[in-house]
Design a protein around this motif. Sequence first.
Motif, PDB file in Angstrom:
ATOM      1  N   ARG A   1      -5.098  -6.414 -16.681  1.00 56.49           N
ATOM      2  CA  ARG A   1      -5.888  -6.706 -15.484  1.00 56.49           C
ATOM      3  C   ARG A   1      -4.810  -6.324 -14.248  1.00 56.49           C
ATOM      4  N   HIS A   2      -3.745  -6.266 -14.345  1.00 58.47           N
ATOM      5  CA  HIS A   2      -2.561  -5.669 -13.396  1.00 58.47           C
ATOM      6  C   HIS A   2      -3.036  -4.296 -13.139  1.00 58.47           C
ATOM      7  N   ARG A   3      -3.508  -3.508 -14.136  1.00 61.04           N
ATOM      8  CA  ARG A   3      -3.698  -2.196 -13.883  1.00 61.04           C
ATOM      9  C   ARG A   3      -4.775  -2.094 -13.402  1.00 61.04           C
ATOM     10  N   LEU A   4      -6.034  -2.681 -13.688  1.00 59.74           N
ATOM     11  CA  LEU A   4      -7.300  -2.758 -13.069  1.00 59.74           C
ATOM     12  C   LEU A   4      -7.172  -2.952 -11.525  1.00 59.74           C
ATOM     13  N   VAL A   5      -6.369  -4.082 -11.213  1.00 59.59           N
ATOM     14  CA  VAL A   5      -6.164  -4.340  -9.796  1.00 59.59           C
ATOM     15  C   VAL A   5      -5.628  -3.261  -8.975  1.00 59.59           C
ATOM     16  N   ALA A   6      -4.551  -2.726  -9.631  1.00 61.04           N
ATOM     17  CA  ALA A   6      -3.736  -1.395  -9.305  1.00 61.04           C
ATOM     18  C   ALA A   6      -4.837  -0.421  -8.728  1.00 61.04           C
ATOM     19  N   LEU A   7      -5.859  -0.008  -9.765  1.00 57.48           N
ATOM     20  CA  LEU A   7      -6.720   1.002  -9.485  1.00 57.48           C
ATOM     21  C   LEU A   7      -7.571   0.568  -8.576  1.00 57.48           C
TER      22      LEU A   7
ATOM     23  N   PRO B   1     -12.189  -2.497 -21.028  1.00 58.18           N
ATOM     24  CA  PRO B   1     -12.589  -1.047 -20.750  1.00 58.18           C
ATOM     25  C   PRO B   1     -11.510  -0.147 -20.746  1.00 58.18           C
ATOM     26  N   ASP B   2     -11.920   1.221 -20.844  1.00 60.87           N
ATOM     27  CA  ASP B   2     -10.987   2.339 -20.850  1.00 60.87           C
ATOM     28  C   ASP B   2     -10.500   2.585 -19.412  1.00 60.87           C
ATOM     29  N   LEU B   3      -9.393   1.870 -19.174  1.00 62.09           N
ATOM     30  CA  LEU B   3      -9.041   2.280 -17.642  1.00 62.09           C
ATOM     31  C   LEU B   3      -8.524   3.392 -17.537  1.00 62.09           C
ATOM     32  N   ALA B   4      -8.233   4.351 -18.197  1.00 62.77           N
ATOM     33  CA  ALA B   4      -7.995   5.577 -18.117  1.00 62.77           C
ATOM     34  C   ALA B   4      -9.035   6.346 -17.671  1.00 62.77           C
ATOM     35  N   GLU B   5     -10.337   5.960 -18.269  1.00 64.07           N
ATOM     36  CA  GLU B   5     -11.551   6.566 -17.796  1.00 64.07           C
ATOM     37  C   GLU B   5     -11.997   6.231 -16.787  1.00 64.07           C
ATOM     38  N   LEU B   6     -11.790   5.018 -16.305  1.00 63.18           N
ATOM     39  CA  LEU B   6     -12.050   4.505 -14.781  1.00 63.18           C
ATOM     40  C   LEU B   6     -11.264   5.368 -13.901  1.00 63.18           C
ATOM     41  N   GLU B   7     -10.104   5.484 -14.312  1.00 63.92           N
ATOM     42  CA  GLU B   7      -9.174   6.243 -13.213  1.00 63.92           C
ATOM     43  C   GLU B   7      -9.854   7.604 -12.912  1.00 63.92           C
ATOM     44  N   ARG B   8     -10.142   8.252 -13.957  1.00 62.39           N
ATOM     45  CA  ARG B   8     -10.616   9.664 -14.083  1.00 62.39           C
ATOM     46  C   ARG B   8     -12.063   9.540 -13.241  1.00 62.39           C
ATOM     47  N   LEU B   9     -12.774   8.628 -13.345  1.00 60.55           N
ATOM     48  CA  LEU B   9     -14.150   8.487 -12.577  1.00 60.55           C
ATOM     49  C   LEU B   9     -13.664   8.458 -11.220  1.00 60.55           C
ATOM     50  N   CYS B  10     -12.815   7.734 -10.887  1.00 65.30           N
ATOM     51  CA  CYS B  10     -12.410   7.274  -9.490  1.00 65.30           C
ATOM     52  C   CYS B  10     -11.802   8.782  -8.697  1.00 65.30           C
TER      53      CYS B  10
ATOM     54  N   ARG C   1     -15.550  10.821  -8.473  1.00 63.06           N
ATOM     55  CA  ARG C   1     -16.457  10.169  -7.777  1.00 63.06           C
ATOM     56  C   ARG C   1     -16.051   9.036  -6.647  1.00 63.06           C
ATOM     57  N   GLN C   2     -16.814   8.919  -5.725  1.00 67.51           N
ATOM     58  CA  GLN C   2     -16.554   7.918  -4.580  1.00 67.51           C
ATOM     59  C   GLN C   2     -17.195   6.709  -5.218  1.00 67.51           C
ATOM     60  N   VAL C   3     -16.346   5.957  -5.930  1.00 68.63           N
ATOM     61  CA  VAL C   3     -16.612   4.704  -6.532  1.00 68.63           C
ATOM     62  C   VAL C   3     -16.579   3.553  -5.552  1.00 68.63           C
ATOM     63  N   ARG C   4     -17.749   2.799  -5.459  1.00 73.49           N
ATOM     64  CA  ARG C   4     -17.577   1.704  -4.447  1.00 73.49           C
ATOM     65  C   ARG C   4     -17.095   0.352  -5.041  1.00 73.49           C
ATOM     66  N   ALA C   5     -17.524   0.088  -6.222  1.00 69.26           N
ATOM     67  CA  ALA C   5     -17.114  -1.198  -6.625  1.00 69.26           C
ATOM     68  C   ALA C   5     -17.099  -1.062  -8.325  1.00 69.26           C
ATOM     69  N   VAL C   6     -16.442  -2.073  -8.842  1.00 68.80           N
ATOM     70  CA  VAL C   6     -16.466  -2.153 -10.350  1.00 68.80           C
ATOM     71  C   VAL C   6     -16.780  -3.625 -10.782  1.00 68.80           C
ATOM     72  N   TYR C   7     -17.775  -3.639 -11.603  1.00 69.59           N
ATOM     73  CA  TYR C   7     -18.185  -4.886 -12.255  1.00 69.59           C
ATOM     74  C   TYR C   7     -17.662  -5.309 -13.397  1.00 69.59           C
ATOM     75  N   CYS C   8     -17.152  -6.253 -13.681  1.00 65.72           N
ATOM     76  CA  CYS C   8     -16.357  -6.501 -14.979  1.00 65.72           C
ATOM     77  C   CYS C   8     -16.610  -7.999 -15.370  1.00 65.72           C
ATOM     78  N   MET C   9     -16.108  -8.313 -16.554  1.00 64.21           N
ATOM     79  CA  MET C   9     -16.240  -9.719 -17.321  1.00 64.21           C
ATOM     80  C   MET C   9     -14.612  -9.946 -17.998  1.00 64.21           C
ATOM     81  N   PRO C  10     -13.513  -9.976 -17.282  1.00 63.94           N
ATOM     82  CA  PRO C  10     -12.381  -9.792 -17.955  1.00 63.94           C
ATOM     83  C   PRO C  10     -12.106 -11.197 -18.987  1.00 63.94           C
ATOM     84  N   THR C  11     -13.004 -12.088 -18.955  1.00 62.93           N
ATOM     85  CA  THR C  11     -12.533 -13.135 -19.560  1.00 62.93           C
ATOM     86  C   THR C  11     -13.741 -13.508 -20.444  1.00 62.93           C
ATOM     87  N   LEU C  12     -14.146 -13.341 -21.702  1.00 64.67           N
ATOM     88  CA  LEU C  12     -14.995 -13.509 -22.603  1.00 64.67           C
ATOM     89  C   LEU C  12     -16.220 -12.599 -22.109  1.00 64.67           C
TER      90      LEU C  12
END
Length: 445
Positions: A244-250, A208-217, A220-231
């Motif tokens: 993964r570390h960047r997503l966790v930090a966000l 996923p485009d994590l930069a776009e996720l950061e801009r979204l957060c 907006r008041q984002v409550r959760a992120v649904y993802c499939m990091p492995t396959l």
Amino acid sequence: MARARYKSLVDSFAADIRAGRLIPGTRLPTHRQLAAQERMSLVTASRVYAELEAMGLVSGETGRGTFVREISLPPGLGIDQQAVATDMLDLNFNYPTLSSQSELLRAALRQLASSGDLDALLRYQPHAGRPHERAIVARHLSHRGLNLAAENILLVNGAQQGLAVTVMGLLQPGDVVAVDALTYSGFKILAESYHLELVAIPALSDGPDLAELERLCQRRQVRAVYCMPTLHNPLGWVMSESQRHRLVALAREHGLLIIEDAAYAYLAEKPPLPLASLAPESTVYISGFSKNVATGLRVGIVAAPEKWIPALERAIRATTWNTPAIMTAILCEWIEDGTVMRLEDEKRQDARLRQSIAREALSELNYIGHPDSYFLWLPLPEEVRADRIAAALLKERISLSTAEPFATSVHIPHALRLALGSLPLPTLREALTTVKRVIQLHCYL
């Protein structure tokens, strides 16, 4: 031995009917003819047909014989997708099985029948599962890089129910959930049913485009992120360790609940650590045993921090009370004796073989897929419409999905999602060759 032959014959008939090798309306041999043909008693031949009739596969008509029934639904009816006739070649759903699995189940049921725990299996179970079985599953997950206590594990009726109890227990209608622009259709329909607001995150080539996720957060008041990091399903990516570390930090910065869907994670060899290992305090890890063992064995896993266990247990109670103890008993025995690990290894090899068949059959077409996965994503040339291809393939007796069930963005790409895990290998090659032919034909229309 006679019993094994009788059961094997039932399995053989059932497989032929479900695969369309015995089409609806086919008249089967009379009871006497079957008995003579298979060298069994008339009573045993009658039991074969009685079991097939109980399964809804045949009908006995007085004075006429036994006929294969019209089965209106395919073996793997999907969410929000039309049912197809049973003579279709199914590239829509994955239900990967190995030839030995029927006998494995038969042996497991015999062993269970002779065990001393049968009375316990007839009672209500704890909502989260029996403590010793939760411990067995926790040990199994250590092979995926998760260090969990039994108290962090809940056993549910498949990964789909795991997603449902997570949504019911931890989210509220109206919550904003960030998802990939192409995501698992089962979560999409679940979110719609529970009135969550899904916001699409664009996809890059490897996640996923994590930069776009950061801009979204930030907006907006984002409550959760649904993802499939492995396959990832349907795009097949495996997120890198740094992603993964960047997503966790966000997630930590913005207070996000991470819903990690690991339904196909078993297929990837030596992936980076799960998000639940990197951020155990804010991640719900969901997996199951439908793909790596059998789709009919509805046992799923929810792994969560202790603070969320009561809410998740309450959601289980409100829906199914508990996972059937017979299924969890069989599954845990297979974990303990190494059967699950062996099946995972064999299915990993099977998936690789199917991907190699796809590479050959779809040569000259561009597609996206992981070499260890049971699916691939096939973007279509600009001038070709996905709905026309899907309709043309239905006339060729091939069922597959367009991008629509997976798309969460306004723009729905013209693409096809192909499930590779359900057809016999020669049939798979034939079906994929037909897919290529139909696409190339439409390129010139």
